[in-house]
Design an enzyme around this catalytic site. Structure first.
Site, PDB file in Angstrom:
ATOM      1  NE  ARG A  45      -5.820   9.603   3.384  1.00 54.13           N
ATOM      2  CZ  ARG A  45      -4.527   9.822   3.215  1.00 54.13           C
ATOM      3  NH1 ARG A  45      -4.055  11.069   3.184  1.00 54.13           N
ATOM      4  NH2 ARG A  45      -3.694   8.819   3.085  1.00 54.13           N
TER       5      ARG A  45
ATOM      6  CE1 TYR B 271     -14.925   3.146  -2.837  1.00 58.07           C
ATOM      7  CE2 TYR B 271     -12.974   3.664  -4.142  1.00 58.07           C
ATOM      8  CZ  TYR B 271     -13.569   3.429  -2.914  1.00 58.07           C
ATOM      9  OH  TYR B 271     -12.810   3.479  -1.772  1.00 58.07           O
TER      10      TYR B 271
ATOM     11  CD  GLU C 103       5.881  -3.798   3.729  1.00 58.73           C
ATOM     12  OE1 GLU C 103       5.160  -4.641   4.299  1.00 58.73           O
ATOM     13  OE2 GLU C 103       6.349  -2.819   4.319  1.00 58.73           O
TER      14      GLU C 103
ATOM     15  CE  LYS D 196      -3.664   7.924   6.822  1.00 58.96           C
ATOM     16  NZ  LYS D 196      -4.795   6.990   6.664  1.00 58.96           N
TER      17      LYS D 196
ATOM     18  CB  SER E 271     -11.511   7.357  -3.354  1.00 57.02           C
ATOM     19  OG  SER E 271     -10.304   7.823  -2.765  1.00 57.02           O
TER      20      SER E 271
ATOM     21  CE  LYS F 239      -3.621   2.454   2.483  1.00 57.17           C
ATOM     22  NZ  LYS F 239      -4.704   2.355   3.468  1.00 57.17           N
TER      23      LYS F 239
ATOM     24  CE  LYS G  89      -6.094   1.914  -0.565  1.00 56.75           C
ATOM     25  NZ  LYS G  89      -6.646   1.886   0.753  1.00 56.75           N
TER      26      LYS G  89
HETATM   27  C1  PBG Z   1      -7.413   3.532   5.583  1.00 55.11           C
HETATM   28  C2  PBG Z   1      -7.740   3.286   4.184  1.00 55.11           C
HETATM   29  C3  PBG Z   1      -7.574   4.211   3.143  1.00 55.11           C
HETATM   30  C4  PBG Z   1      -8.115   3.623   2.018  1.00 55.11           C
HETATM   31  C5  PBG Z   1      -8.568   2.351   2.358  1.00 55.11           C
HETATM   32  N1  PBG Z   1      -8.319   2.146   3.706  1.00 55.11           N
HETATM   33  C6  PBG Z   1      -7.053   5.588   3.170  1.00 55.11           C
HETATM   34  C7  PBG Z   1      -5.753   5.868   3.738  1.00 55.11           C
HETATM   35  O1  PBG Z   1      -4.895   5.004   3.903  1.00 55.11           O
HETATM   36  O2  PBG Z   1      -5.558   7.044   4.085  1.00 55.11           O
HETATM   37  C8  PBG Z   1      -8.190   4.323   0.681  1.00 55.11           C
HETATM   38  C9  PBG Z   1      -9.215   3.820  -0.267  1.00 55.11           C
HETATM   39  C10 PBG Z   1      -9.532   4.748  -1.384  1.00 55.11           C
HETATM   40  O3  PBG Z   1      -8.918   5.821  -1.581  1.00 55.11           O
HETATM   41  O4  PBG Z   1     -10.457   4.408  -2.141  1.00 55.11           O
HETATM   42  N2  PBG Z   1      -6.601   2.717   6.283  1.00 55.11           N
END
Ligand code: PBG
Length: 330
Positions: free
Chosen positions: A206, A319, A239, A223, A280, A196, A254
């Site tokens: 968010r 989505y 990982e 993050k 998203s 990720k 992701k």
């Molecule tokens: C949070 C999480 C996130 C997403 C899925 N789980 C956001 C982040 O890590 O800040 C993002 C999914 C998306 O953008 O569609 N742990």
């Protein structure tokens, strides 16, 4: 002489193209993310995600029945937690009667065969919008992994089929696997967000959950100390291999489209199912371009989803799942 091989023969018409097509999209490919809120009769559109909604539990019930009717058989649940329940330790995440735990039961009651996966992460519960406990400006690793393990047990206890840790703490898959085994949840799966990346494509998500890192002194503004640097490839393999060793059943990469090189590399290297999350921001970009009339929405959706599967995705969290079904049926 003409070339012995004329490749265009295999493209001459739709019949031959469909006969030799390598990548076929079906409802079986999809995991549908769902956003859940408190309240009754709530179906709120997310501003930066046109035609995507947050549902209260009563309407969630209707939505999952509709998904099942369309042939979509797996959901990934996320909750929007009221501000007054957020703290640094994510205590509400362990509430057996919390929104996530009730959402799991709602889906299972409405549609017992629906596969329920749950997001295991702190950020919706964190007063600071981070995926772990913070002390002196540092995200604590082992303490956070321990909380994630307890959270996973709570989800399994509510009926989740798979837990999906999305936090990127080190060692959390092992912590979760051991906790599940200890509590007798030997059949609960783990879909790990293994690679990720610290991505700016998560913005609309968010917004949807009101979970962005807060702008406060001594709180990291991003993050990057736990999610991966998007410049890195070998790290993604490391990982992912570690997560499999620790007990992950499915591994995930992701975001999607910008990371298809990583998807293929991991697909070639591992022997467990590979999932991809088309996030998203990827959804928002296409919706916006289509709204302006600059891209053909349906055609680009299918091109993108096919590219994700062609790259090696066995599972696609998207989505666009309902859009794809509509397009396939048209
Ligand atoms: C949070 C999480 C996130 C997403 C899925 N789980 C956001 C982040 O890590 O800040 C993002 C999914 C998306 O953008 O569609 N742990």
């Amino acid at each position: 002489m003409y070339p012995l091989r004329r490749n265009r023969r295999l493209r001459a018409n739709e019949a031959i193209r469909s006969l030799v097509r390598e990548t076929i999209i079906s409802p079986n490919d999809f995991l549908v993310p769902l956003f859940v809120v408190e309240g009754k009769n709530v179906k709120e559109e997310i501003a930066s995600m046109p035609n995507y909604y947050r549902y209260s539990l009563d309407l969630l019930e209707k939505e999952v029945k509709d998904l099942w009717q369309m042939g979509l058989k797996s959901v990934l649940l996320f909750v929007k937690v009221p501000d007054n329940l957020k703290d640094n330790k994510g205590a509400e995440a362990l509430n057996d009667n919390g929104l996530m735990q009730r959402a799991i039961k709602t889906v299972k009651n409405a549609c017992p065969e629906m596969l329920v996966m749950t997001d295991v992460a702190f950020d919706p519960y964190s007063a600071y919008g981070h995926d772990g406990i913070i002390e002196n400006g540092i995200i604590l690793n082992d303490e956070s992994a321990d909380m994630l393990a307890q959270m996973s047990v709570s989800h399994a206890n509510a009926g989740a089929d798979f837990v999906a840790p999305s936090d990127m703490m080190d060692g959390r898959i092992l912590a979760i696997r051991e906790a599940l085994e200890d509590e007798g949840f030997t059949d609960t799966g783990i879909m790990s967000y293994s690679a990720k990346y610290a991505s700016s494509f998560y913005g609309p998500f968010r917004d949807a959950l009101d979970s962005a890192p807060v702008n406060m002194k001594n709180i990291p503004k991003d993050k990057k100390t736990y999610q991966m640097d998007y410049a890195n490839r070998f790290e993604a393999l490391r990982e992912t291999e570690m997560d499999i060793d620790e007990g992950a059943d499915i591994v995930m990469i992701k975001p999607g489209l910008c990371y298809l090189d990583i998807v293929r590399e991991i697909k070639n290297a591992v022997d467990v199912p590979v999932a991809v999350y088309q996030v998203s921001g990827e959804y928002a970009m296409l919706k916006a371009a289509a709204e302006k009339g600059w891209l053909d929405h349906d055609a680009v959706v299918m091109e993108q989803i096919t590219a994700i599967k062609r790259a090696g995705a066995d599972v696609i969290a998207s989505y666009f799942a309902k859009d794809v079904i509509r397009i396939l049926n048209s």
